[in-house]
Write a protein that holds these residues in place. Structure first.
Motif, PDB file in Angstrom:
ATOM      1  N   GLN A   1       0.838  -1.208   0.000  1.00  0.00           N
ATOM      2  CA  GLN A   1       0.000   0.000   0.000  1.00  0.00           C
ATOM      3  C   GLN A   1       0.871   1.257   0.000  1.00  0.00           C
ATOM      4  OE1 GLN A   1      -3.519  -0.869   1.082  1.00  0.00           O
ATOM      5  NE2 GLN A   1      -3.939   0.974  -0.078  1.00  0.00           N
ATOM      6  N   GLU A   2       1.932   1.241   0.821  1.00  0.00           N
ATOM      7  CA  GLU A   2       2.820   2.403   0.925  1.00  0.00           C
ATOM      8  C   GLU A   2       4.215   1.909   1.298  1.00  0.00           C
ATOM      9  OE1 GLU A   2       1.408   4.842   4.111  1.00  0.00           O
ATOM     10  OE2 GLU A   2       1.478   3.197   5.533  1.00  0.00           O
ATOM     11  N   PRO A   3       5.240   2.753   1.154  1.00  0.00           N
ATOM     12  CA  PRO A   3       6.590   2.281   1.467  1.00  0.00           C
ATOM     13  C   PRO A   3       6.735   1.971   2.955  1.00  0.00           C
ATOM     14  CG  PRO A   3       6.640   4.371   0.272  1.00  0.00           C
ATOM     15  CD  PRO A   3       5.223   4.140   0.649  1.00  0.00           C
ATOM     16  N   LEU A   4       7.390   0.877   3.267  1.00  0.00           N
ATOM     17  CA  LEU A   4       7.631   0.497   4.668  1.00  0.00           C
ATOM     18  C   LEU A   4       9.052  -0.016   4.784  1.00  0.00           C
ATOM     19  CD1 LEU A   4       4.473  -1.591   5.718  1.00  0.00           C
ATOM     20  CD2 LEU A   4       5.120   0.671   6.563  1.00  0.00           C
ATOM     21  N   THR A   5       9.717   0.371   5.877  1.00  0.00           N
ATOM     22  CA  THR A   5      10.998  -0.275   6.155  1.00  0.00           C
ATOM     23  C   THR A   5      10.758  -1.218   7.321  1.00  0.00           C
ATOM     24  OG1 THR A   5      11.539   1.669   7.426  1.00  0.00           O
ATOM     25  CG2 THR A   5      12.645   1.452   5.322  1.00  0.00           C
ATOM     26  N   ARG A   6      11.440  -2.339   7.334  1.00  0.00           N
ATOM     27  CA  ARG A   6      11.331  -3.340   8.398  1.00  0.00           C
ATOM     28  C   ARG A   6       9.863  -3.737   8.640  1.00  0.00           C
ATOM     29  NH1 ARG A   6      14.771  -4.285  12.153  1.00  0.00           N
ATOM     30  NH2 ARG A   6      13.460  -3.587  13.880  1.00  0.00           N
ATOM     31  N   SER A   7       9.336  -4.496   7.695  1.00  0.00           N
ATOM     32  CA  SER A   7       7.944  -4.950   7.852  1.00  0.00           C
ATOM     33  C   SER A   7       7.908  -6.481   7.767  1.00  0.00           C
ATOM     34  CB  SER A   7       7.072  -4.359   6.746  1.00  0.00           C
ATOM     35  OG  SER A   7       7.597  -4.717   5.501  1.00  0.00           O
ATOM     36  N   THR A   8       6.745  -7.037   8.108  1.00  0.00           N
ATOM     37  CA  THR A   8       6.590  -8.493   8.039  1.00  0.00           C
ATOM     38  C   THR A   8       5.417  -8.832   7.127  1.00  0.00           C
ATOM     39  OG1 THR A   8       7.427  -8.680  10.270  1.00  0.00           O
ATOM     40  CG2 THR A   8       6.294 -10.607   9.396  1.00  0.00           C
ATOM     41  N   LEU A   9       5.693  -9.669   6.150  1.00  0.00           N
ATOM     42  CA  LEU A   9       4.645 -10.161   5.245  1.00  0.00           C
ATOM     43  C   LEU A   9       4.091 -11.447   5.855  1.00  0.00           C
ATOM     44  CD1 LEU A   9       3.349 -10.106   2.302  1.00  0.00           C
ATOM     45  CD2 LEU A   9       5.135 -11.746   1.730  1.00  0.00           C
ATOM     46  N   THR A  10       2.777 -11.498   6.027  1.00  0.00           N
ATOM     47  CA  THR A  10       2.174 -12.705   6.591  1.00  0.00           C
ATOM     48  C   THR A  10       1.048 -13.184   5.681  1.00  0.00           C
ATOM     49  OG1 THR A  10       2.552 -11.698   8.735  1.00  0.00           O
ATOM     50  CG2 THR A  10       1.273 -13.701   8.742  1.00  0.00           C
TER      51      THR A  10
ATOM     52  N   GLN B   1     -11.454 -20.810   4.870  1.00  0.00           N
ATOM     53  CA  GLN B   1     -12.450 -19.932   4.225  1.00  0.00           C
ATOM     54  C   GLN B   1     -11.808 -18.943   3.263  1.00  0.00           C
ATOM     55  OE1 GLN B   1     -14.165 -18.840   7.854  1.00  0.00           O
ATOM     56  NE2 GLN B   1     -15.229 -20.799   7.969  1.00  0.00           N
ATOM     57  N   GLU B   2     -10.652 -18.409   3.686  1.00  0.00           N
ATOM     58  CA  GLU B   2      -9.954 -17.484   2.797  1.00  0.00           C
ATOM     59  C   GLU B   2      -8.490 -17.416   3.176  1.00  0.00           C
ATOM     60  OE1 GLU B   2     -12.339 -13.981   3.218  1.00  0.00           O
ATOM     61  OE2 GLU B   2     -11.633 -13.590   5.237  1.00  0.00           O
ATOM     62  N   ILE B   3      -7.718 -16.842   2.284  1.00  0.00           N
ATOM     63  CA  ILE B   3      -6.288 -16.650   2.557  1.00  0.00           C
ATOM     64  C   ILE B   3      -6.093 -15.143   2.709  1.00  0.00           C
ATOM     65  CG2 ILE B   3      -3.969 -16.875   1.587  1.00  0.00           C
ATOM     66  CD1 ILE B   3      -5.121 -19.334   0.034  1.00  0.00           C
ATOM     67  N   ILE B   4      -5.477 -14.747   3.836  1.00  0.00           N
ATOM     68  CA  ILE B   4      -5.326 -13.319   4.127  1.00  0.00           C
ATOM     69  C   ILE B   4      -3.858 -12.932   4.011  1.00  0.00           C
ATOM     70  CG2 ILE B   4      -5.672 -11.507   5.879  1.00  0.00           C
ATOM     71  CD1 ILE B   4      -8.307 -12.688   5.304  1.00  0.00           C
ATOM     72  N   VAL B   5      -3.600 -11.834   3.302  1.00  0.00           N
ATOM     73  CA  VAL B   5      -2.217 -11.351   3.153  1.00  0.00           C
ATOM     74  C   VAL B   5      -2.103  -9.989   3.826  1.00  0.00           C
ATOM     75  CG1 VAL B   5      -0.377 -10.876   1.514  1.00  0.00           C
ATOM     76  CG2 VAL B   5      -2.199 -12.449   0.886  1.00  0.00           C
ATOM     77  N   THR B   6      -1.125  -9.829   4.716  1.00  0.00           N
ATOM     78  CA  THR B   6      -0.915  -8.526   5.368  1.00  0.00           C
ATOM     79  C   THR B   6       0.565  -8.162   5.336  1.00  0.00           C
ATOM     80  OG1 THR B   6      -0.600  -9.537   7.542  1.00  0.00           O
ATOM     81  CG2 THR B   6      -2.835  -8.806   7.016  1.00  0.00           C
ATOM     82  N   LEU B   7       0.813  -6.857   5.461  1.00  0.00           N
ATOM     83  CA  LEU B   7       2.185  -6.353   5.561  1.00  0.00           C
ATOM     84  C   LEU B   7       2.193  -5.330   6.692  1.00  0.00           C
ATOM     85  CD1 LEU B   7       4.987  -6.426   4.123  1.00  0.00           C
ATOM     86  CD2 LEU B   7       4.240  -4.410   2.861  1.00  0.00           C
ATOM     87  N   LEU B   8       2.810  -5.701   7.811  1.00  0.00           N
ATOM     88  CA  LEU B   8       2.756  -4.835   8.992  1.00  0.00           C
ATOM     89  C   LEU B   8       4.155  -4.387   9.391  1.00  0.00           C
ATOM     90  CD1 LEU B   8       0.223  -6.776  11.243  1.00  0.00           C
ATOM     91  CD2 LEU B   8      -0.091  -4.507  10.259  1.00  0.00           C
ATOM     92  N   PRO B   9       4.279  -3.106   9.822  1.00  0.00           N
ATOM     93  CA  PRO B   9       5.580  -2.685  10.343  1.00  0.00           C
ATOM     94  C   PRO B   9       5.945  -3.559  11.540  1.00  0.00           C
ATOM     95  CG  PRO B   9       4.053  -0.836  10.213  1.00  0.00           C
ATOM     96  CD  PRO B   9       3.265  -2.071   9.914  1.00  0.00           C
ATOM     97  N   GLN B  10       7.215  -3.928  11.662  1.00  0.00           N
ATOM     98  CA  GLN B  10       7.588  -4.805  12.784  1.00  0.00           C
ATOM     99  C   GLN B  10       7.288  -4.116  14.116  1.00  0.00           C
ATOM    100  OE1 GLN B  10      11.598  -6.171  11.799  1.00  0.00           O
ATOM    101  NE2 GLN B  10      10.765  -6.815   9.827  1.00  0.00           N
TER     102      GLN B  10
END
Ligand SMILES: Cc1cc2nc3c(=O)[nH]c(=O)nc-3n(C[C@H](O)[C@H](O)[C@H](O)COP(=O)(O)OP(=O)(O)OC[C@H]3O[C@@H](n4cnc5c(N)ncnc54)[C@H](O)[C@@H]3O)c2cc1C
Length: 427
Positions: free
Chosen positions: A368-377, A413-422
């Protein structure tokens, strides 16, 4: 009028269509046809004469025509692939009849067992973003200027301002400089560039071309020919900051303000489109919501690396050939793949079940936007499929992750993808 029958028909002879044709043949399609509206195969790559293509696919740095040429030669050498150039597809019916027009053959009508959409994308124009001002000569999309300079031998101007810092804008800033023009600046609405980092460095920083982030063009000056543009800063809500306006003289404004997948044919057939990618919703086989219709490349979602376009063409070609031969697994159920916090788009948008034993699916995502040090789940109800730390994530650079389908069952039911700052709980 000609009427012919094929196993697989491909609309568009760019890198996606070329890879799809070769892959369809390899997977058992006997007769494949490519319909391309341009005079030659290769798609938009024919005008991209800079290098940097094929690092993943061939472990080499090729030019656009060099990369396309490798596929074109293989396609031309395969007697099971019929190519129609200067053949513009006007209509496709659900029974897989296709109508195209050609200046030499007139109306072409053909039928196929499976159809692949590989029509690429087109650029947004000044009308789409409504820049106020006069309507003088000298305003072009960056891609039109790229074609003029690289293929037709014209310079669209000598004193250039570029709006938008996507890859085409960045590459044209360097190209125009190398051709002797003065690039005054690249102006970008967002607080970050939408292009690849390597292009920001190699196309702007190496040539000391200013990049004005969080700025936009507020007025185009000049009645006959562009004489300059007014530029202003924007705040976090993308509203003009009063008093920040300044003037840049120029005789040419290039727009690199986004690409739109070419889905008029898909829309006319009621193929389900994703509102964020503007391309068809596809499953892991690149099959759309209409059985036997597949899609690959920029028509599905805008790619930054052509290597991934070819990879998608491989998948669609193979799947279409299996479908044509009655060998593609019949989907019994779909599991939706959903982009949530931090992720803007994900492709494929659904996984069709049952999957083959040991099958892996590659997901293509944009932040969605630039992130440094994030986790893709990537998770299902049965647990985590992927958890990966990303030192840097940028909307301009596709994130790729492979998931194993073993943990995906009809109960997921579904597969969820997130990208969160650590710092916010991303592990
Ligand atoms: C203007 C522009 C410049 C670009 N420059 C770069 C760059 O410098 N570097 C980079 O890495 N990437 C660049 N890209 C990204 C590039 O598009 C992709 O990497 C890749 O070429 C996409 O492949 P594709 O086959 O999906 O689409 P395309 O290469 O666009 O091919 C689609 C083909 O479908 C044909 N077509 C469309 N509709 C029909 C129809 N109705 N009937 C028949 N044929 C049809 C088109 O004529 C075209 O040949 C650029 C994209 C654009 C739009």
């Amino acid at each position: 009028m000609n009427k012919q029958f094929f196993d697989v028909a491909i609309i568009g002879g760019g890198p996606a269509g070329l890879a799809a044709a070769l892959s369809a043949r390899k997977a058992g399609a006997k007769q494949v046809v490519i319909l391309e509206r341009d005079v030659e195969l290769g798609g938009i790559l024919q005008q991209c004469i800079h290098n940097g293509f094929g690092l993943h696919r061939f472990q080499e740095e090729l030019t656009g025509p060099g990369y396309a040429g490798r596929f074109v030669r293989m396609v031309r050498a395969d007697t099971g692939i019929t190519v129609y150039t200067e053949a513009m597809v006007l209509e496709v019916a659900k029974d897989k009849t296709i109508w195209a027009v050609s200046p030499t053959l007139g109306l072409i009508q053909l039928s196929a067992r499976a159809v692949i959409f590989a029509m690429g994308c087109r650029e947004r124009t000044r009308g789409a973003i409504r820049i106020p001002g006069y309507r003088p000569a000298g305003v072009f999309t960056a891609g039109a200027a790229q074609r003029m300079v690289n293929m037709e031998g014209f310079l669209p101007g000598k004193n250039i301002v570029i709006l938008g810092s996507g890859d085409i804008g960045l590459i044209m800033a360097r190209r125009m400089t190398l051709e002797g023009a003065k690039v005054q600046a690249v102006v970008e609405l967002m607080p970050f560039s939408n292009g690849l980092t390597r292009n920001v460095v190699q196309c702007l920083e190496d040539f000391a071309i200013p990049l004005h982030l969080s700025h936009t063009i507020t007025f185009v000056h000049g009645r006959e020919r562009v004489t300059g543009v007014s530029v202003a800063a924007v705040d976090a809500n993308r509203c003009i900051v009063p008093g920040s306006e300044f003037y840049l003289p120029c005789d040419c404004l290039l727009l690199s303000v986004g690409l739109i997948p070419e889905n008029e044919l898909s829309r006319a057939m009621d193929i389900c489109l994703d509102g964020l990618t503007n391309g068809p919703v596809v499953d892991q086989y690149r099959q759309t919501c209409v059985s036997g219709f597949f899609a690959a490349g920029n028509v599905v979602h805008v790619h930054d690396l052509v290597d991934f376009v070819s990879e998608e063409g491989d998948i669609a070609g193979r799947s279409a050939a299996l479908f044509a031969n009655g060998e593609l697994p019949l989907e019994k159920q779909y599991i939706n793949v959903k982009a949530e916090t931090g992720i803007r788009t994900v492709v494929p948008q659904r996984i069709s079940l049952p999957t083959a034993a040991g099958e892996k699916v590659r997901l293509f995502m944009r932040a969605q936007e630039p992130l440094t040090r994030s986790t893709l789940t990537i998770t299902t109800t049965a647990g985590k499929l992927v958890e990966r730390k990303l030192p840097v994530a940028k909307p301009g650079e596709m994130i790729v992750a492979d998931i194993s389908t073993e943990k995906i069952s009809p109960d997921s039911q579904e597969i969820i993808v997130t990208l969160l700052p650590q710092s916010l709980g991303g592990a």
